[in-house]
Every structure is written in C-alpha cells, then in structure tokens.
Write an enzyme that holds these catalytic residues in place. Sequence first.
Site, PDB file in Angstrom:
ATOM      1  N   HIS A  63       0.789  -1.105   0.081  1.00  0.00           N
ATOM      2  CA  HIS A  63       0.050   0.001  -0.003  1.00  0.00           C
ATOM      3  C   HIS A  63       0.885   1.371  -0.029  1.00  0.00           C
ATOM      4  CE1 HIS A  63      -2.997  -2.879   0.924  1.00  0.00           C
ATOM      5  NE2 HIS A  63      -2.420  -3.253   2.414  1.00  0.00           N
ATOM      6  N   SER A  86       1.525  -0.343  -5.432  1.00  0.00           N
ATOM      7  CA  SER A  86       0.674  -0.859  -4.053  1.00  0.00           C
ATOM      8  C   SER A  86      -0.027  -2.154  -4.229  1.00  0.00           C
ATOM      9  CB  SER A  86      -0.497   0.316  -4.289  1.00  0.00           C
ATOM     10  OG  SER A  86      -1.168   0.045  -3.054  1.00  0.00           O
ATOM     11  N   SER A  91      -5.750   1.553  -2.186  1.00  0.00           N
ATOM     12  CA  SER A  91      -5.153   2.022  -0.915  1.00  0.00           C
ATOM     13  C   SER A  91      -4.082   3.043  -1.111  1.00  0.00           C
ATOM     14  CB  SER A  91      -4.282   0.897  -0.377  1.00  0.00           C
ATOM     15  OG  SER A  91      -3.315   0.197  -1.187  1.00  0.00           O
ATOM     16  N   ASP A 141       3.346  -7.798   0.091  1.00  0.00           N
ATOM     17  CA  ASP A 141       2.288  -7.578   1.182  1.00  0.00           C
ATOM     18  C   ASP A 141       1.026  -8.400   0.184  1.00  0.00           C
ATOM     19  OD1 ASP A 141       0.106  -6.952   2.399  1.00  0.00           O
ATOM     20  OD2 ASP A 141       0.653  -4.758   2.910  1.00  0.00           O
ATOM     21  N   GLU A 207       4.480  -9.182   4.291  1.00  0.00           N
ATOM     22  CA  GLU A 207       3.834  -8.432   5.260  1.00  0.00           C
ATOM     23  C   GLU A 207       2.710  -9.074   6.071  1.00  0.00           C
ATOM     24  OE1 GLU A 207       4.862  -5.503   6.361  1.00  0.00           O
ATOM     25  OE2 GLU A 207       3.169  -4.633   7.417  1.00  0.00           O
ATOM     26  N   ASN A 232       4.832 -11.284   9.008  1.00  0.00           N
ATOM     27  CA  ASN A 232       3.491 -10.801   9.455  1.00  0.00           C
ATOM     28  C   ASN A 232       3.621 -11.624  10.932  1.00  0.00           C
ATOM     29  OD1 ASN A 232       0.551 -10.574   9.388  1.00  0.00           O
ATOM     30  ND2 ASN A 232       0.941 -12.874  10.065  1.00  0.00           N
ATOM     31  N   LYS A 237       4.421  -7.391  14.774  1.00  0.00           N
ATOM     32  CA  LYS A 237       3.814  -7.020  13.440  1.00  0.00           C
ATOM     33  C   LYS A 237       2.386  -7.497  14.154  1.00  0.00           C
ATOM     34  CE  LYS A 237       1.763  -6.899   9.620  1.00  0.00           C
ATOM     35  NZ  LYS A 237       0.415  -7.578   9.281  1.00  0.00           N
ATOM     36  N   ASP A 241       0.141  -4.357  14.591  1.00  0.00           N
ATOM     37  CA  ASP A 241      -0.486  -3.916  13.378  1.00  0.00           C
ATOM     38  C   ASP A 241      -1.710  -4.490  13.221  1.00  0.00           C
ATOM     39  OD1 ASP A 241      -0.894  -3.198  10.872  1.00  0.00           O
ATOM     40  OD2 ASP A 241       0.749  -3.821   9.878  1.00  0.00           O
ATOM     41  N   ASN A 242      -1.888  -5.758  13.309  1.00  0.00           N
ATOM     42  CA  ASN A 242      -3.114  -6.433  13.113  1.00  0.00           C
ATOM     43  C   ASN A 242      -4.283  -6.085  13.997  1.00  0.00           C
ATOM     44  OD1 ASN A 242      -1.343  -7.527  11.146  1.00  0.00           O
ATOM     45  ND2 ASN A 242      -1.764  -9.663  11.526  1.00  0.00           N
ATOM     46  N   CYS A 246      -5.961  -2.077  13.496  1.00  0.00           N
ATOM     47  CA  CYS A 246      -7.174  -2.344  13.031  1.00  0.00           C
ATOM     48  C   CYS A 246      -8.145  -1.625  14.185  1.00  0.00           C
ATOM     49  CB  CYS A 246      -7.827  -3.835  12.866  1.00  0.00           C
ATOM     50  SG  CYS A 246      -6.994  -4.612  11.131  1.00  0.00           S
ATOM     51  N   HIS A 352      -7.610  -8.861   3.871  1.00  0.00           N
ATOM     52  CA  HIS A 352      -6.678  -8.687   2.858  1.00  0.00           C
ATOM     53  C   HIS A 352      -7.294  -8.621   1.449  1.00  0.00           C
ATOM     54  CE1 HIS A 352      -2.541  -7.461   0.843  1.00  0.00           C
ATOM     55  NE2 HIS A 352      -3.088  -8.223  -0.061  1.00  0.00           N
ATOM     56  N   HIS A 406      -3.697   2.059   8.705  1.00  0.00           N
ATOM     57  CA  HIS A 406      -3.139   2.149   9.791  1.00  0.00           C
ATOM     58  C   HIS A 406      -2.181   3.270  10.280  1.00  0.00           C
ATOM     59  CE1 HIS A 406      -3.806  -2.444  10.391  1.00  0.00           C
ATOM     60  NE2 HIS A 406      -4.821  -1.913   9.953  1.00  0.00           N
ATOM     61  N   SER A 414       5.763  -2.492  12.094  1.00  0.00           N
ATOM     62  CA  SER A 414       5.678  -3.458  11.133  1.00  0.00           C
ATOM     63  C   SER A 414       6.715  -3.306  10.259  1.00  0.00           C
ATOM     64  CB  SER A 414       4.484  -3.400  10.396  1.00  0.00           C
ATOM     65  OG  SER A 414       3.143  -3.735  11.334  1.00  0.00           O
ATOM     66  N   GLN A 418      10.325  -5.146   8.297  1.00  0.00           N
ATOM     67  CA  GLN A 418      10.533  -5.409   7.299  1.00  0.00           C
ATOM     68  C   GLN A 418      12.015  -4.738   6.822  1.00  0.00           C
ATOM     69  OE1 GLN A 418       9.076  -6.567   4.600  1.00  0.00           O
ATOM     70  NE2 GLN A 418       6.983  -6.495   4.666  1.00  0.00           N
TER      71      GLN A 418
END
Lengths: 487, 487, 487, 487
Positions: A63, A86, A91, A141, A207, A232, A237, A241-242, A246, A352, A406, A414, A418
């Site tokens: 993204h 992307s 996104s 991703d 990701e 991930n 992460k 992130d998740n 969210c 996703h 996010h 995250s 990477q």
Amino acid sequence: MAALTVEKTAGGREYKVKDLSQADFGRMEIEIAEVEMPGLMASREEFGPKQPLKGVKITGSLHMTVQTAVLIETLTALGAQVRWCSCNIFSTQDHAAAAIARDSAAVFAWKGETLEEYWWCTERAIDWGSDGAGPDMIVDDGGDVTLLIHEGVKAEELYEKNGTLPDPSSTTVAEFRIVLSTIRESIMKNPRRFRDIAKNISGVSEETTTGVKRLYAMERSSELLFPAINVNDSVTKCKFDNLYGCRHSLPDGLMRATDVMIAGKVGVVCGYGDVGKGCAAALKNAGARVIVTEIDPICALQAVMEGFQVLTLEDCVEYGDIFVTTTGNKDIIMLKHMIRMKNNAVVCNIGHFDNEIDLVGLESHPAAKKTTIKPQTDRWVFSETGRGVILLAEGRLMNLGCGTGHPSFVMSCSFTNQVIAQLELWTERGTGKYQKKVYVLPKHLDEKVAALHLPKLGVKLTKLTEEQAAYINVPVDGPFKPAHYRY
Amino acid sequence: MAALTVEKTAGGREYKVKDLSQADFGRMEIEIAEVEMPGLMASREEFGPKQPLKGVKITGSLHMTVQTAVLIETLTALGAQVRWCSCNIFSTQDHAAAAIARDSAAVFAWKGETLEEYWWCTERAIDWGSDGAGPDMIVDDGGDVTLLIHEGVKAEELYEKNGTLPDPSSTTVAEFRIVLSTIRESIMKNPRRFRDIAKNISGVSEETTTGVKRLYAMERSSELLFPAINVNDSVTKCKFDNLYGCRHSLPDGLMRATDVMIAGKVGVVCGYGDVGKGCAAALKNAGARVIVTEIDPICALQAVMEGFQVLTLEDCVEYGDIFVTTTGNKDIIMLKHMIRMKNNAVVCNIGHFDNEIDLVGLESHPAAKKTTIKPQTDRWVFSETGRGVILLAEGRLMNLGCGTGHPSFVMSCSFTNQVIAQLELWTERGTGKYQKKVYVLPKHLDEKVAALHLPKLGVKLTKLTEEQAAYINVPVDGPFKPAHYRY
Amino acid sequence: MAALTVEKTAGGREYKVKDLSQADFGRMEIEIAEVEMPGLMASREEFGPKQPLKGVKITGSLHMTVQTAVLIETLTALGAQVRWCSCNIFSTQDHAAAAIARDSAAVFAWKGETLEEYWWCTERAIDWGSDGAGPDMIVDDGGDVTLLIHEGVKAEELYEKNGTLPDPSSTTVAEFRIVLSTIRESIMKNPRRFRDIAKNISGVSEETTTGVKRLYAMERSSELLFPAINVNDSVTKCKFDNLYGCRHSLPDGLMRATDVMIAGKVGVVCGYGDVGKGCAAALKNAGARVIVTEIDPICALQAVMEGFQVLTLEDCVEYGDIFVTTTGNKDIIMLKHMIRMKNNAVVCNIGHFDNEIDLVGLESHPAAKKTTIKPQTDRWVFSETGRGVILLAEGRLMNLGCGTGHPSFVMSCSFTNQVIAQLELWTERGTGKYQKKVYVLPKHLDEKVAALHLPKLGVKLTKLTEEQAAYINVPVDGPFKPAHYRY
Amino acid sequence: MAALTVEKTAGGREYKVKDLSQADFGRMEIEIAEVEMPGLMASREEFGPKQPLKGVKITGSLHMTVQTAVLIETLTALGAQVRWCSCNIFSTQDHAAAAIARDSAAVFAWKGETLEEYWWCTERAIDWGSDGAGPDMIVDDGGDVTLLIHEGVKAEELYEKNGTLPDPSSTTVAEFRIVLSTIRESIMKNPRRFRDIAKNISGVSEETTTGVKRLYAMERSSELLFPAINVNDSVTKCKFDNLYGCRHSLPDGLMRATDVMIAGKVGVVCGYGDVGKGCAAALKNAGARVIVTEIDPICALQAVMEGFQVLTLEDCVEYGDIFVTTTGNKDIIMLKHMIRMKNNAVVCNIGHFDNEIDLVGLESHPAAKKTTIKPQTDRWVFSETGRGVILLAEGRLMNLGCGTGHPSFVMSCSFTNQVIAQLELWTERGTGKYQKKVYVLPKHLDEKVAALHLPKLGVKLTKLTEEQAAYINVPVDGPFKPAHYRY
C-alpha cells in the site's frame, strides 16, 4: 485499458502517479509521520552510515501510503534503489506517491486503479531495465509480486516443455485472467525472463497473513524459489499492526465513509483473529453491541470471555447494523445475506482480499442497483425489498479504501521488521542461513523492534539483575520468552 | 512440628483434613461447581463408560479447592485411584477437602499448613503403600511432587555412590531444608524408594508456568525421569486460566482481604504476561489507574497500547496504592520498596511462589512490626516512618490465600486439559509416543477443550464449507491454526 | 421471639451485639477504614475542636458496618451522643458493632436478625431514657425510624380521637404487622410517646433513594413532622455511592456468595438508574454480556448508547445467568420468572427493599424446595423442572448480605454529607431555615465534600483566574455549576 | 471583503453556497441520514399532516451539515419557511448546503467563511424582506442571532436617546468589531429595524451550553426580549449529543486531520463536563492514557473514579501528546503552554468558541511560524525550540472543522428537541405560558424524544403495572423521574 505510459522525473527516474504536484503536501505528511515512526528513524541512524543495502535493487508491492513512504526512504537511506507499486487498487495515497516519485524511488501507483492498471503497475515495479532485469529482493504484501514471478516461472517451464502458453480464458477469476495475460505476453517477448528474475532474488519479506499462507503452501509443496521471511508473524507485527492498527482504522474508515453513529448499533465481526479482535474491541469501545462469528472454538471462547456474543451470521444477519469481515477466508457475506439485512446496513471487509464479500453476487443480481454516494461508498438497493446495504470500498480493505490505513506509529513496528528482514536476507545471502523456506525473525530482533518504539511513549523498562536472570534462566538482555510464548 | 497422624474413613481410606464434618457443605459446593465445569462433566460422559484409567494410581499436588474436587472425581469417574495434597499452604478449601476425603480420594490438605506440614502432606500423597510404592502418574502444580522425586533420586544415587546423605543445614532456604530432611529420612529407611517410584511413573502433567519452567530446565539437562505434558501452555489453559482467572480472582482477593475501594486508586502490576494482563485489566476495569512494570519490551509495548503507563517500581513506589506481583521471578518488591510506600498500601503476589515479595526482609527488619488484621491480612508498620503496608497471604498466591481462587468455569478449561493429558500419558505409555521430554497437547485436543465449554455459554460456531476449508488449507473440523499461532 | 435483653458495658452504656469480644478486630478494621475516609477525618479536624454537637442525642438507623463506625465516631468526635441500629437484618458487621458498643455508642445490631429483632433494635435506638425520651436528630437509611415515629404519631392521634389501637392483623405484610404491634404496645404504655419524640426532633438526614421517596411523599401530603435533608441527592452521594459503590460491591457480593465466573455469562440488570449503571458496568467490565431492563426511555437510551441490549425480563429470562434488581420498585423478578430460568441462575437484589424479588412466591410455592449452601446463599429447586435458582441474601441487599457493602472511600463521600447535614440541622434549628420539608444540601457544601476527598487520590485541581470566573459567571471558588446541572 | 451577492434559485429562493452542483451528492447523504434520524422522521409523520408551522418564518443559525438539513426539512414539512446560516465559519458541509438551497430553504453558508462573510450570512438569514422584516422564531446555536438582535436593539435605543452610533473601534475583539459595524450600518438605514424584528419574535430555541449561558445572563439582567427554550439542557440533548456525540466525533476529527495513532499516547482533556467526559472516554477507549484538568472538585472526583489522572495543565504540558479543550471557558491553552509542548503535539478545541486556545498569542508571537498541512491542520513551529505543535481548525470546533461533526443518530435526539421547542413556542405564543425567560422542555417531552429513538435500536421497554406505578408514585406512562434527577 487505455495505454499507460511511464513518466520520468527531471533526474530520469520512472514513475506513474496521479498528480506529481501533490508532492509538497505528501512531503509534509511524510515529515509528520517520521516523528511517529521511531523504529524506522532509529534504523536510519543505526544502519545508515554503513550503507548495508548500497546499490541493492528492491521491488516493493505494498500500500503506497505516507507510512510506506517512510519505509521506502529508510531503505534508500540504507543505500537501496527502490521500485514500488501498491498491493491494492484503492489504498494509494496520491500525495505520498507523488512525494516519493519526485524525491526517492520509482513509483507506479494511484488510488482507484483498475485491475488491469494494477497489474501493469506491478509489472513496472519488477522491471529493472530493458534487458528484463529483476530486483535483488522483494517487499511483498499479500504476495502478488511473489505470485507473479512463481506463476511466470511455472508458465515458462511449461512453455519450454510443450509450447503451451498461459490461457487467460481458462479461468473465470477476473484478476487471474489478467495475470495470465501478463505472463503470456512476457513469454512471447522473453521466454526466460521470470526464471532469470527468480534466480537473482535473494529473498522476499512478506507483510501479511494472506501472503504468508501462500508462502507456507509453496514451502510445503517445495515450489518456493527463494527464501522468505514471514514478517507478519513477528510479534511486533501481528499483535500490533493487525490488532491495534485495525482497532484504530476500522472506526476511522466507517466514519469517513458513512458518518454512521456506532454507539447503540449492533456490530457483527466475522472472525476473531488478531484483526477481528481489534475490530470487535473498536466497535465495543465506541458503544456498539458486538456479535462475533467464528469457526475456531478457541477464538470463540476468547470472544465470549470478553463479553461478545458468538453466533452464526445466519442468526444475526437481520438485525446487525454494521458487518465487518476479517477472516482471511472467502465467501463470508453472500448475496443471500445482504438481501436479508436491515435497510442501510453497512457491509465492509478489512481482510486482505476482496472475496470475503460476495461482490460478484451483487453485481450479477438483476434486482440489485448500485448508487455511488461518494468514492468507495456505494448503496446497493434490492428492488424486491426496497432495502439497501451500504458497501464500502467495493469489498476491498475498507480502512485503506475509505480511510488512510493504519496510523504511522503501529506501521513503524511492522516496517522496522521489514527493514530488518531485508537486511537479514541481503547480509546473509549466500551464507546458507536462509534456504528456500519461510522464516520468522529471531526473538531478539522482535524484542529490538519493540524496544525502539518505547522511548517515544515514555516507557521505562525494568532491568533484570543477574540473579533474577539466572533464576528464570534468560540472558539479562533477553530474549525473555520461549519461542512458543503467545503474548 | 507436632506429630501428624493419618486418619481413616469408615471405608479405610486415608486422609488428613481440617474437619470432616464440613463434607456436606463441600458436597453442595461441588455440585454447584459441576454445573459450571462443562468440560469435566463432558469428559465423564465421554470417557467414563470405558474406564480408561481403571485402577491407575494418580498422585495430585494441586490447590485442594472445590474445582479441584470436580477434577479428582472426574479422574475417579474414569476409574483412577487418587491421593491428593495441595501445592500451597494457604490454598485449601477445607470443606472441599472434607467432601473428597469422605467420598472419593485420599486427601492430605488443610488451609494454613506450616511448611513442615506441607511436605508431610506431599509425602503422604506419593505414598501408595507400606512397601513404598508410588503413583502411576502425577498431576502437578508448580512441580513440587516432581521436584521431590527428582531430588530424591539424585540423593539416593549420591548416597549409593559415596554414602553422602542430604544435609539440610547446607541450605539457607527454609523450605528446601525441609525437602532435604524428608529425603534424608526416606533414604535412611529405604535407599531405593525414589528410584523405584520414578521408574514406575508413566508421566506427569504440569499445571503452571513455574512448574513448566522447571521441567524444561530438566529436559535441557537430560535429568527428566519420565514424560511430562505441559498443560500450562495449552491455549485453553494459559490464555484462559492465567488471564481470565486472574482478572476475576485478583479483585476478589483484594476485596475479601481489605475491602479497599479500587476505583480512583493507583494500581501497580509487576509483570505483563498472561497473569499480569488479567490483573491490569481487572484493576483498570474497577476504576483504578494502572502502572505496569516490565522487563520485556514487547510486553511493555502491549501494555502501553492498552493505555497503561509503564514505569519502574522505583518510579512509582511512593504513590502506588495497590501493588501486585505477577512475574514468576524473584525479588520484585523488596523491603526497601515497602518502607517507601504510602501508609496502608496493599502489597500482594499472585505468582506461584512467595519469593516475589521480600517477606524475609520484612521479618528480619527490626523496625517492622506485624499486626494480623485477620487471617492472611497483615499490617506491617515501620517504626521509622510510622507508616505501614498491608501484606496479603504472607506473599503467597493472594487469590487462593485470601479468596477461593479461580472460578469453576475457567478451571474447567484447565482441568479438562489435565484429564486429557492424563489419558494421553496412560494410553500411550510404552508406545514410545512420549519420551522423557516435555510435550504440549496437540492443537486438536486444545480446540476440543474449548469446544466442550461453548454450549454452556450459548455460543453457536460457524462451520467451514469444504471450499472454504480448502481455500485456507485446513480440515473442515480443524485444527484451524498453525502451531505458532498466538491467539 | 425469645425475650431480648439489653446489655451494658462496664461504663454503663447499653448495647446488644453478637459478640463483644470481636471489638479488637473491629477496631483494627475501623482504623484501616479511617485512612480511606478522608472526608470524615477532615470533618473531625475541622469541627471537632468546637464541639458543635456537644450533648446532642442522635439516633441512627443505617447498616452497622465498619464504615458506619467511622461515621458514628465522627459524630461523637463532634460532641454527639449516639444510639444506633442497622437498617437491614443482614447488613451488620458484627466486629464493627462490637467495637462501637465497647468504645463509642449504644449499638443494637447483629448480622442475621429476625424481623422481630430488627424492630426491637430500632425501638432501642430511639429510646433515650426510661421517661420515653427520644433523639434530637435522626440519621436514617430507608426511613424506618422516620416511618416508625410518623406511624406512631398517626396511631396515637387516632387512639386519642376514638380509642382505636393499631391492629397488626389488618395487614398481610409481615414486616408492617410488627411495626403495628410495636406501636400498639407503645401506646398502651404511653399514648403520647411518639408525639413527644417527634416534637423534640430537629430533623432527619436520609441516606437513600427509597427513604427520600417516602419523605417527598410525606412532604407532598403535609405529613412530615420535622425537617429532612435529602443526603441521597447530593451529587457526592448519588453519583458516587450509588454508582461507584455498586460497581464495586456487586461483583464482590457475587464472588463471595457463589464464586461464579462472571466472564462469558449473560447478566440481566433490572433498572438503569445510578445503581443499575454501576451494576451493569461492573458485569460488563468483568466480561459478561449485559442486558438491561428499563421503564424509562431516557435511561434505556443511555443503556443502549453504552452498548447494552435493552429487553424485557420476559425476553431474556430463559438465558440469563445472573439477574440483579436495582429498581427501587417492587415485583420485578417473580416466581413465574424464576421457574423459567436456567439451572443455577443467580438471582439477587441490590435495591434497598427485598420486595423486588418474589420471595413470598417462592416460599409459598409447593414445588419449590430450599437448600442453604451457606448463610445468605440458598438454592431453590423447582421439582417440576428439576432446575434451581441460587437466591442471595433472601432477596435483601446482596452487597451487604453476602459481602461487606460499599468500600470505605465512597462511603466517606456519603457520610461526610451526613455529618454536614446533621450540623446544618442542628446549627440552624430554630432559625427557620429548615421547615417541615425536604432539603438538598447547597452546592457549595456538595463541592466541599468532593474537595475533601481529592488529596487522598493525588488530584491537583486547576484554579480559575478572576477573568475566567467572570467570563463564565461563577465565583472563583465555586459553586461552579447551576443547580440543574446533571454531572 | 469582496462584495457578496445573493443568488437565486430558478424558483426565486435566495441562497449563497459554495457550489450548487453538489446538491445531488448532498441529497444522497441527506437520505441516508434520514434513516438514522428516527425522531425527526417520526415528527414529520406525527405533526406533518396538521401543518402546525404553516407559513411561520424561522431563522436558523446552526452548523449547516447533513443532519441540520434533515432538521430544516422537518421544519418545512411542518409548514415553516426557513432561512439558514451556519454558526461556525468551518462547520458547513457544502453539499448539504447545496441540497437545501436547491430544494428547501434559503441558505447562506459555506465551509471556510471569513468572519466578515460569517456575519454577512447571519444578517441574510434574519432578513425576511426588503422592508426589514425579521423571523417569527429563531433556532440558535451559540446565540449569535440572538446576540445580534439584542445588541441591535440596545444600539438603536442608545441612538434614539442620544444619537450615538456603535463604534467598531471601541473593541479589540475582532469579531465583535464586525458585529458593531453590521449594526451601525443597519441603524443608518433603518433605526427601528432590530426593535421591529425583536417585537415580532415568538421565541428562540437555543442548542448549546454557551448560548444557554448567555440567555440566563440576559434573563438575570431582565434584558431578554423574547421567550427562550433551553434545548441544551434537555436530558436527551446534553447527556447524549454532548457526551456520546463527542465520544464519536473527537477521534473522528483527530484521525481525519492527523492520522495520529491514539493508542499509547498521553491525551490531556481540559474540562470534564459532558463534552469532556465524552472526549476522555473516547481517548481511553482508543488506548490512550488520559489526564484530565478540572476546576470543579465534583467533576474531578468523577474523573478519578473512572481511572483518569487529574492534574493541572502545567503539570503535564511537557509530556502530553494530544490536548483537547472542552471547558466552555477561555484562555485554557496559552502560548506559554504550547511553547513547552513536545514536538508535533496535537492541540485542538471541541468547545463552542475558539478562545479556549490562544490563537491570538500564536499569531502575534514573532518566533512562531505556521505551515498548513492541509485545510484546518496547521503546524506552528517555534524557532526558539525547533519544535512545533499541530493546531486543528484554528482552534475552532475541531469535530466540525476537521470532520463532519456529530453523527446523525445523536443529532436526531438534539434536533427533535428543537422541533418540539419550536412547536411549543409557536403553539403557545400569546397564551402567556412562555414569558421573556429561559425554559427547559418538560420531562414528558424529553422522555418522548428518547422514546422516538428506541425502536431503531431494537430496544424493548418494560411497562409498569398500575401497582408498581402507584408504589413509586409515578404515572404508568411517565414522566418517571423527579425534575432534579441527574441520569
């Protein structure tokens, strides 16, 4: 698709973005994001001087947001050359894309691509020269770049074996048809291209859950062509992130798209994994009553311990006000469900891929009529009932389609993973440490990512004494937990 | 220690409890608990008819509460013979012990044992006959039975080698001195006893983090004498009992011991693992402001994402109102901290062992004077400041010392894992499936434990279609997650 | 009722408590409570030296707990003489009663009174001498002392008018029958007693919603015989004690009585006033799913905005796990409801009177059989279904019957209002400021009560500048809000 | 100011909006809002057929949003003619204004007015014809229309008395200077205009705390020229819109303006009234640690009971991440505070007026430099420190300036009160029921507003029996609470 043409900056770098004049605005938001992304900025400080990625060619499919811009410029600060697309048609933040295109890397991305444009951008991102050269490493991703290369190699091998070219008409999945066309054209130009590309790649860092699942499946079937690091499943992460990403971006997307009051409503969250946990918490915290649907009895028991009712979608489809899919599976909210919903029920997906919601069913239902309220917010009315549902982002990731995804801070967690993964893959290329398998970063690096984010939040860590460390049998400086620890 | 004598029921079964006349009261509470423990009751239904544990001798060392009573009677319903002691000097519920002693199993446990009594009870529990016979299997919590046997074996071997007997005066740790005395006396009676016992044991199932750590250490050093199943790390144990159990029982213990208003106070939770997460949530939910101390940057970052401030104990020791240790480590709240605390600050521990709080320091400090408000609630006043702290359960598990421990429902999850573990160890004895190592139950059994607890809570699970299961590459009936999944 | 006899301390003060030897234990808990009751302790400091209540005779009828002990000793510290009874048969803490009886005031109260004993205690509390002298002021909770005096006066007047004596057989309400007997006997001894008592009283300060309702009804019908201060509707009472007190004490009572796990359960809270709000929040915070029943659309809308489902009891009676009445109304959970409930559903009341739950119906139902698990925890089984419900505290205030009531800190807010109300009534007696009406304390005193409780919690208030105060048109030191402000 | 010209629709209705072509988009959003505004739609159904406002001229000054559009069309559905302006320069949603201008009423409003334009719009809204005719009734928010008329009348009277004209240079407050200019010009054209207007007005219904304070001040000084209904203090307004509206719209505005991650941050909320309560809850629920500042000890005690730390701004200004003013007072966050803040601290106001934050100080500070990130999001950098703060909406209502304000459902509660208030004022004009005073709607109407909003949320109310109603002394159908009840 109208023919797309690559543009070039004054300095000669290729790009294709919506509007390069938004670069100044993008730059301002990037600078603000940098303050919120301490892990990435610390990586620049720690690794930048040694230029460990000097000249390395990295292709990214992720993204194209303001946060990703800070990731890209961290990679370039470490010496890398970068081409980017992307991984979702909705996104991209166009001003971020513009700033990066102007200042730092070759970008092919804009908000609202068609599927054809999407795959055109993806192919641009892996094309490092007229001789068909590919990248040294991939940041992926969802796994589309990895997929394209693996499918390309498979097709080339079949073509070499018996002259068979990929047949787009062999599939009814619109998107895969385009992939096959892309590969077909590539083979006709250069029947070795994907194999050359694959051979050169030192690895991919992936990701998200969906892409990771694909990688493990390829590992199991021994089809994986290069090492993969599963970003991930770094704790820093998936549990941040998740979950917290969210929890932030679901209500953000709902509000921007619909302005609907969440308090007092019945929210239905399909799936109670990390993403579902974040979504359910967000809706509850905003004053909704939340119902969870689950297939896994353990996750279901977690949901009920947090006070959520656990039902099937059939049970609650008629009185839910807001439906969110988070499963990573397909066929979750179908046409038959949407027809039964309350008028103006909001239906959206934060997983996703867009196959959690039956957009195909909606589009092929003769009695369903779409009105676009504003981009990414459509009302579908069923003439048989007169009721309609409000579908966000055409079933794609609503937090990126209707919002800005996010927030920077959690993406810094995250993306620092990477950066570390890319460094690992590159530094250890040829050492045999990473085979054609899927790896998770070791715990001490995971803990390091966390540690880089604490000062910004005013955290003061406690230090173990030698005696305490010996007592619980860990090094004084960590790692502090066994591998199976769940956090 | 006054000489303790074993008593016998009319039917000839041995026991030693506080007051057998409380058996009726215990029975009533056991019957109520059964309604709340669907996993155990379902196990009786499913496995009872086949009597898979027919005649098997099981020794248990686990808090002798009402919930444990339902576990014991599930084991006996499957055919087992059981001898039981508590794993904590304060955690026995005397009416539960009475009911079990009268009706079902040999029990040696009462609330408020001395350390000498504690180890006497433990030795009674492993003594299955005048010939020194031991159990076929162990249910352990914290690992004291396992420790006794392993230390016994080591001592016997040393004695056989060079005639050395264990020397209680070789240690300053009061409790270990008693262990050594116990073994010394045993060797003088029968120098092969512990080795005979160990050889006969098909395995141990261990309940808690602390015991599990000991087991892994023994596995690493190849000292483990029989297979062990790590029940603690079943998801349906550690993410439920440790988390939701403590979320329930911390405020319960605080209220019973002190009646202190939690709202408006500053709670300090040392450690943010599963137990710490439950404690911090409980205090926050009750209206306290919560400060967390942590050594692990990942857990620290989790805490701050949930809105908790993360500081060191030194930073907040002077303004905290309620201090809870949950670390599983030692030397967390020391004398020097307690001297600096506010008047009537509450200090307590919910971790397995009592060395998180410096009781030794308190007791040896000349200026500290203890007043017992009521059993398990002591006020220690420091004459140099005139201020005092309120210490719960003498630093031992406050939820069991001051309350009744975790509620039945969540213990049903934990204990169903115990039943399944015992069944596994017994059924697979001699098949080679379990070596002298530490094992976690397979995910399908973990999921089964969860599933057994859902109907009671009105949960309706969603079923995967064949297509969906194929898409995410799991069996239709699970297991649904990869081994590394964190929940 | 066996004849009850008043006992006397060495110093000659009358009392009747369970066990005077518990006085030391009571004293220790009182001393701990003092640290948590800053408003009362500050009142002692501020007013004590001037002895404003010197020699004033105060009769109190209010749960005889540890916290009330601190109230009583604050009144005596200001010079008052005190006689006390409890306002609920189950709510006395016997050690607190013992300490007060030994050290400070005439107490007639014990846990587990019969109704006859209750009214005997009440009559003792208003009896200030052999000549039938009554108190100068009343502290009332629920209004039973006020009721007794008003009913007494009415009966005396009727008796004077036409010789009619109260007829206990004229009512089917068991409790009121005892009231009538009491008055009947009083008239036969002294037909002017209650009128003399009433004439002497400078006022009553009433603690709770229920008593306040009675007072306003008497005010409306011009029957009120002396001024009344409505302490309940001080903001620092109703929005703290009722709300935060119950948020604390509901789960406390549930846990002590039943040890039931609240997480995962369905809690049904009847009524969403201040008490209901506290109860619903407590259950939600403990992990339950909460359903609210309401008659008032505004409160119902508040409930739903907080994420609670609002249904009628009929809708959810079959799947609720924990039922709590908080309405202040009668006939809320009836026999017909309890028969339909799940096995071992918990039924309890936290409102002032016990007629919210149909105990009469239970007791008169031939197919209902009671088993007492432990004091205040009864299981009623219906032979027609085999299912049973667990009824707490015989339908009386479960937080006081099964627990120790509200914690000290929040009671300090309530009771500081009581102290200030008593001071107002006494200081202003004869000035005409207070007529035979119901009054609320002025806002500046309400704010003062709050201010006295802030330092203990580390609060630092912001000070208005003169300019700011002028801008919002309030004095720099408050009061800060208009009378109608709702907080 | 460039000369502004009124435009006219084809049908001849006047308007001035940003872009009439957005009317279709506005209409779609209005239709979606209607589904979320059950109180307004029910009012149309109940009252529409009788046209009780037939021909009545209503001037409104209230944020010209989608929700307000539904209010306006409810008034027109009841027969009224409407002229409208916004009460804030940033709060207009241009597509909503366009739809109303095209379809329903005379609108003068656009997002981003200058102060001159703002007052030009206000004057257009009260101008009902070339003869200077004014409205029959006013809907006001913040009281600017009421202020203009009252100031106009005062000035006319002074002018009549001694020929003095208002002198704009007599004030340093920029905005009041414009008001005085406006009145001065009006007097020069028609020295009786405001008096004629005032005489004709049947009343004003005022929306918000700030405006209500002005009205009570005018009532106290007997300057009020017509009856006023205080809509703000309907329970269904202040305890819903102020609380739940802000709980929704604060994070919405923060996210749209800055995308900042709220979790893990320190939020500082100045003021803990209804608005502050909503803001503090929102930040806490999003994972922030929240510090409250308060002047009122009662509100401070409420904050601390909910787990918030209460400090002065001075205490926490250096480590707060997000600062929100909600006080309704002035001079809360001053230049001196902002200079001390962390880099990129977010500073915003959600109170009615923009003088809570010292924009004047910022603008006049030579070392402060502004960069506009995007409209309503400015970064002010202090050259002496190199740090900057991010100021939202120039210190005006950030939820309307950076977002779309409160969601439809909660505004339906507020606006249904407005409709009922307008009906009351009009129906009772000339009956003497409403004098030149400030009134609150009676409780039964407040309860009615709530009741109209319950079915949409699936609420089922419990009905009192006659016996129950008698027992608690209320009518079976309400009102259910005494006037002083606080909810």
